[in-house]
Write a protein that holds these residues in place. Sequence first.
Motif, PDB file in Angstrom:
ATOM      1  N   PHE A   1      -2.446  -2.329  -3.486  1.00  0.00           N
ATOM      2  CA  PHE A   1      -2.122  -2.859  -4.822  1.00  0.00           C
ATOM      3  C   PHE A   1      -2.410  -4.316  -4.827  1.00  0.00           C
ATOM      4  CE2 PHE A   1       0.633   1.031  -3.578  1.00  0.00           C
ATOM      5  CZ  PHE A   1      -0.006   1.698  -4.618  1.00  0.00           C
ATOM      6  N   ASP A   2      -2.600  -4.543  -6.172  1.00  0.00           N
ATOM      7  CA  ASP A   2      -2.542  -6.022  -6.770  1.00  0.00           C
ATOM      8  C   ASP A   2      -1.474  -6.118  -7.387  1.00  0.00           C
ATOM      9  OD1 ASP A   2      -3.775  -8.442  -7.300  1.00  0.00           O
ATOM     10  OD2 ASP A   2      -5.838  -7.907  -7.484  1.00  0.00           O
ATOM     11  N   ARG A   3      -1.231  -7.470  -8.122  1.00  0.00           N
ATOM     12  CA  ARG A   3      -0.339  -7.826  -8.801  1.00  0.00           C
ATOM     13  C   ARG A   3      -0.242  -6.661  -9.986  1.00  0.00           C
ATOM     14  NH1 ARG A   3      -0.069 -13.931 -10.540  1.00  0.00           N
ATOM     15  NH2 ARG A   3      -2.400 -13.487 -11.159  1.00  0.00           N
ATOM     16  N   ILE A   4      -1.194  -6.127 -10.680  1.00  0.00           N
ATOM     17  CA  ILE A   4      -1.247  -5.010 -11.650  1.00  0.00           C
ATOM     18  C   ILE A   4      -2.336  -4.040 -11.143  1.00  0.00           C
ATOM     19  CG2 ILE A   4      -1.658  -4.523 -13.867  1.00  0.00           C
ATOM     20  CD1 ILE A   4      -1.036  -7.173 -14.935  1.00  0.00           C
TER      21      ILE A   4
ATOM     22  N   LYS B   1      -6.524  -4.050 -11.074  1.00  0.00           N
ATOM     23  CA  LYS B   1      -7.208  -3.225 -10.072  1.00  0.00           C
ATOM     24  C   LYS B   1      -7.181  -1.879 -10.511  1.00  0.00           C
ATOM     25  CE  LYS B   1      -7.785  -2.431  -5.265  1.00  0.00           C
ATOM     26  NZ  LYS B   1      -7.150  -2.693  -3.788  1.00  0.00           N
ATOM     27  N   ILE B   2      -8.231  -1.079 -10.772  1.00  0.00           N
ATOM     28  CA  ILE B   2      -8.262   0.367 -11.418  1.00  0.00           C
ATOM     29  C   ILE B   2      -8.627   1.238 -10.422  1.00  0.00           C
ATOM     30  CG2 ILE B   2      -8.955   1.977 -13.259  1.00  0.00           C
ATOM     31  CD1 ILE B   2      -9.522  -0.669 -14.784  1.00  0.00           C
ATOM     32  N   TYR B   3      -7.775   2.348 -10.036  1.00  0.00           N
ATOM     33  CA  TYR B   3      -8.150   3.461  -9.200  1.00  0.00           C
ATOM     34  C   TYR B   3      -8.538   4.433 -10.300  1.00  0.00           C
ATOM     35  CZ  TYR B   3      -6.842   1.544  -4.491  1.00  0.00           C
ATOM     36  OH  TYR B   3      -6.664   0.772  -3.660  1.00  0.00           O
ATOM     37  N   ASP B   4      -9.703   5.301 -10.073  1.00  0.00           N
ATOM     38  CA  ASP B   4     -10.117   6.414 -10.898  1.00  0.00           C
ATOM     39  C   ASP B   4     -10.035   7.504 -10.124  1.00  0.00           C
ATOM     40  OD1 ASP B   4     -11.468   8.191 -12.547  1.00  0.00           O
ATOM     41  OD2 ASP B   4     -13.391   7.365 -11.880  1.00  0.00           O
TER      42      ASP B   4
ATOM     43  N   SER C   1       0.880  -1.146  -0.080  1.00  0.00           N
ATOM     44  CA  SER C   1       0.071  -0.017   0.329  1.00  0.00           C
ATOM     45  C   SER C   1       0.738   1.283  -0.185  1.00  0.00           C
ATOM     46  CB  SER C   1      -0.989  -0.019   1.185  1.00  0.00           C
ATOM     47  OG  SER C   1      -0.325   0.247   2.400  1.00  0.00           O
ATOM     48  N   PHE C   2       0.258   2.230  -0.274  1.00  0.00           N
ATOM     49  CA  PHE C   2       0.689   3.669  -0.334  1.00  0.00           C
ATOM     50  C   PHE C   2      -0.199   4.698  -0.098  1.00  0.00           C
ATOM     51  CE2 PHE C   2       2.171   7.714  -2.351  1.00  0.00           C
ATOM     52  CZ  PHE C   2       3.394   7.735  -2.146  1.00  0.00           C
TER      53      PHE C   2
END
Length: 271
Positions: free
Chosen positions: A35-38, A236-239, A6-7
């Motif tokens: 975070f995930d692998r991607i 995993k997508i962060y908007d 994490s960050f």
Amino acid sequence: MIYLQSFTLSSRKLACPNIYPYHVFRGREGMQFVFDRITVLYGSNGSGKSTLLNLMANKLAVKGKEYATPNTYGNEDYCGNYAKECSVSMGEDEFGRTIRSIPSDSRYLKSEDILYEIKKIQQKPVLHEGMLLDLLKDGMSVSEAQDFLASKEGWKLREGAQFSQEKYSNGETSLQYFDDFIRPDALYLLDEPEVSLSPDNQVVLAEKLNDMARLLGCQLVIATHSPFMLGTLQAKIYDLDSRDYRIANWTELENVRYFREFFRKHDAEFE
């Protein structure tokens, strides 16, 4: 493998609303990315995705990090302070032990880095400069590196590099760059790696990145707003355009939906 768990952004709030990088994340103080692998950081221009990647690179001290120039508000190093105020947590190895450090092959790669590799091949002066830098990184002194490049062996190496790369277009060279320079078992922070790639090659690149995470033990954090990348990456997508940096499905993202509506509007022209 999950190297970076994490960050968390700085929770500090400044009275002045215009100081970089605090103003980029104003109203999102203390927010955390897991975070995930991607993991993809999606966002429009000015959303802060590149700034976020560079902050992570500086916090983790990975190769390719850039030290941003702070605002000239007094003598305080706002960029350095912000990075220090952010926090990270590390992942675990296969035995459940907390990873102590990021792998040494980890890198922060920007689209400019890849384009420079292309120019390094296509322009001899830049090629010479790039090869000199590579030799210095390998431990040679400046005089040793210059003598080597002036030698018959150095000339053959330079000509071979130029010939091998001139066979490729800019996009093909970009793909070759990932084949040649990416190493297994490392963390990669990638800022818009699809720049210069056609849509079909963007899909090819995204599939390569999927394989890197699935087969080579790499972890990837990628900044992009390409619908072709977003639709292909197993991520995993962060908007970052949303107020709360929500996790989103790629089909929900504004840039993707714009493409959909654009082609729907012109659907009859394809008949």
